[in-house]
Design an enzyme around this catalytic site. Sequence first.
Site, PDB file in Angstrom:
ATOM      1  N   THR A  15       5.939   7.149  -1.933  1.00  0.00           N
ATOM      2  CA  THR A  15       6.823   6.075  -1.444  1.00  0.00           C
ATOM      3  C   THR A  15       7.182   5.095  -2.556  1.00  0.00           C
ATOM      4  OG1 THR A  15       5.841   6.280   0.744  1.00  0.00           O
ATOM      5  CG2 THR A  15       7.050   4.263   0.311  1.00  0.00           C
ATOM      6  N   ASP A  30       0.821  -1.213   0.000  1.00  0.00           N
ATOM      7  CA  ASP A  30       0.000   0.000   0.000  1.00  0.00           C
ATOM      8  C   ASP A  30       0.851   1.256   0.000  1.00  0.00           C
ATOM      9  OD1 ASP A  30       0.950  -0.723   2.567  1.00  0.00           O
ATOM     10  OD2 ASP A  30      -0.500   0.608   3.524  1.00  0.00           O
ATOM     11  N   LYS A  42      -6.254  -0.339   6.878  1.00  0.00           N
ATOM     12  CA  LYS A  42      -5.065   0.014   7.657  1.00  0.00           C
ATOM     13  C   LYS A  42      -4.985   1.515   7.856  1.00  0.00           C
ATOM     14  CE  LYS A  42      -0.654   0.994   6.462  1.00  0.00           C
ATOM     15  NZ  LYS A  42       0.682   0.846   5.836  1.00  0.00           N
ATOM     16  N   ARG A  87      10.903   3.811  -4.129  1.00  0.00           N
ATOM     17  CA  ARG A  87      11.301   2.404  -4.343  1.00  0.00           C
ATOM     18  C   ARG A  87      11.672   2.180  -5.814  1.00  0.00           C
ATOM     19  NH1 ARG A  87      11.055   2.956   0.501  1.00  0.00           N
ATOM     20  NH2 ARG A  87       9.391   2.206   1.848  1.00  0.00           N
ATOM     21  N   LYS A 119      -0.927  -3.792  14.409  1.00  0.00           N
ATOM     22  CA  LYS A 119       0.308  -3.831  13.605  1.00  0.00           C
ATOM     23  C   LYS A 119       1.342  -2.956  14.296  1.00  0.00           C
ATOM     24  CE  LYS A 119       2.108  -2.978   8.965  1.00  0.00           C
ATOM     25  NZ  LYS A 119       1.871  -3.220   7.548  1.00  0.00           N
ATOM     26  N   LYS A 174      -5.451   0.645   2.558  1.00  0.00           N
ATOM     27  CA  LYS A 174      -4.922   1.709   3.423  1.00  0.00           C
ATOM     28  C   LYS A 174      -5.885   2.895   3.317  1.00  0.00           C
ATOM     29  CE  LYS A 174      -1.300   5.206   2.981  1.00  0.00           C
ATOM     30  NZ  LYS A 174      -0.344   5.103   4.077  1.00  0.00           N
ATOM     31  N   GLU A 208      -2.291   0.537  13.460  1.00  0.00           N
ATOM     32  CA  GLU A 208      -0.827   0.565  13.325  1.00  0.00           C
ATOM     33  C   GLU A 208      -0.232   1.816  13.965  1.00  0.00           C
ATOM     34  OE1 GLU A 208       0.705   0.538   9.302  1.00  0.00           O
ATOM     35  OE2 GLU A 208       2.754   0.281   9.979  1.00  0.00           O
ATOM     36  N   GLY A 212       9.610  -1.978   9.082  1.00  0.00           N
ATOM     37  CA  GLY A 212      10.147  -0.709   9.577  1.00  0.00           C
ATOM     38  C   GLY A 212      11.569  -0.323   9.193  1.00  0.00           C
ATOM     39  N   GLY A 213      12.166  -1.061   8.254  1.00  0.00           N
ATOM     40  CA  GLY A 213      13.529  -0.739   7.869  1.00  0.00           C
ATOM     41  C   GLY A 213      14.535  -1.800   8.300  1.00  0.00           C
TER      42      GLY A 213
END
Length: 341
Positions: free
Chosen positions: A29, A24, A137, A33, A220, A98, A178, A263-264
């Site tokens: 974002t 999502d 979400k 990527r 989450k 989302k 979340e 989260g990375g």
Amino acid sequence: MNLTELNRIATAMVAPGKGILAADESSGTIKKRFDAIGVESTEENRRDYREMLFRSKDAMSQYISGVILYDETIWQDAKDGTPLVKLIEQSGAIPGIKVDEGTQALPMCPGELVTVGLDKLAERLKKYYERGARFAKWRAVIDIGGGIPSMTAISVNAHALARYAALCQAAQIVPIVEPEVLMDGDHDIERCYEVTSRVLSKTFQELRVQRVALEGMVLKPNMAISGKKCAKQAPVEEVAEKTIRLLKACVPAAVPGIAFLSGGQSDEEATAHLNAMHKLGPLPWGLTFSYGRALQAAPQKAWSGKAENVAAGQRAFSHRAQMNGLASKGEWQSSLEKKAA
Ligand code: 13P
């Protein structure tokens, strides 16, 4: 609200051996990527990439319980005209959406954010349900730094999460709640534990105040983990032990499931941490993954925007999905990674 049905869906989302694909990414974002793999972020490329994932038959049918979509994707069709939502349903996974509209600066609280998107949410949820979404979400973002987070930021974000969750349940949609405590800073694992504990406690307090049925939601959270820039990185066993201790202290057993964000973390760390937590069972809730980056970094690289790489992209995705599926039962071993390499 039909709570039995909400509970059935929430339980299916965290079924042992399966977890959630967070696909999502907002337009901003996904562009980041795609930039990293040299692919232009056009509507068609975004569709082709996500269609590649959703058509990964082995991964989708065996290891993926649900997919979180972005608004653009839920309305898109595959190249052959099949709605992407239908591809997901045909694989046996549950489509989700989302629904937050990102973050804004929180007034009076320098450096802190509040997630927005409650206006007209009830109407939007109705349309998403009609399109096939059975869960949603909403992500709140809490940063750790000098003097932050403030109680103000924790409180307003928890309030919004609970408002969202109640609206979802009224629309017969399972809310993924979340509250993400970022791992970007130089803080140690103890500080992450302490902040996450405050955030989760406040979130569940608000959920109760706003009459959200805990049996019909999925949490989450982040793991209790060292900040990325912390000189002392806690080992896998410590992350697992502290995360389970934290969740047992803060998350009522009425919640059917917990599905972590990555989260990375690196792909393999995210898998190893989830696996190690299952060695500490039995646990009162289902415990699995809802990874974005830790499931998609490898397929993105393998695909790199080229039609001739679709099979390689799907293999990379299937591998990560399988590894995390095993980790969600405590059956993963690092030797399985080397075999595939
Ligand atoms: P990451 O696993 O990349 O953190 O993304 C999960 C997610 O959905 C964040 O909202």
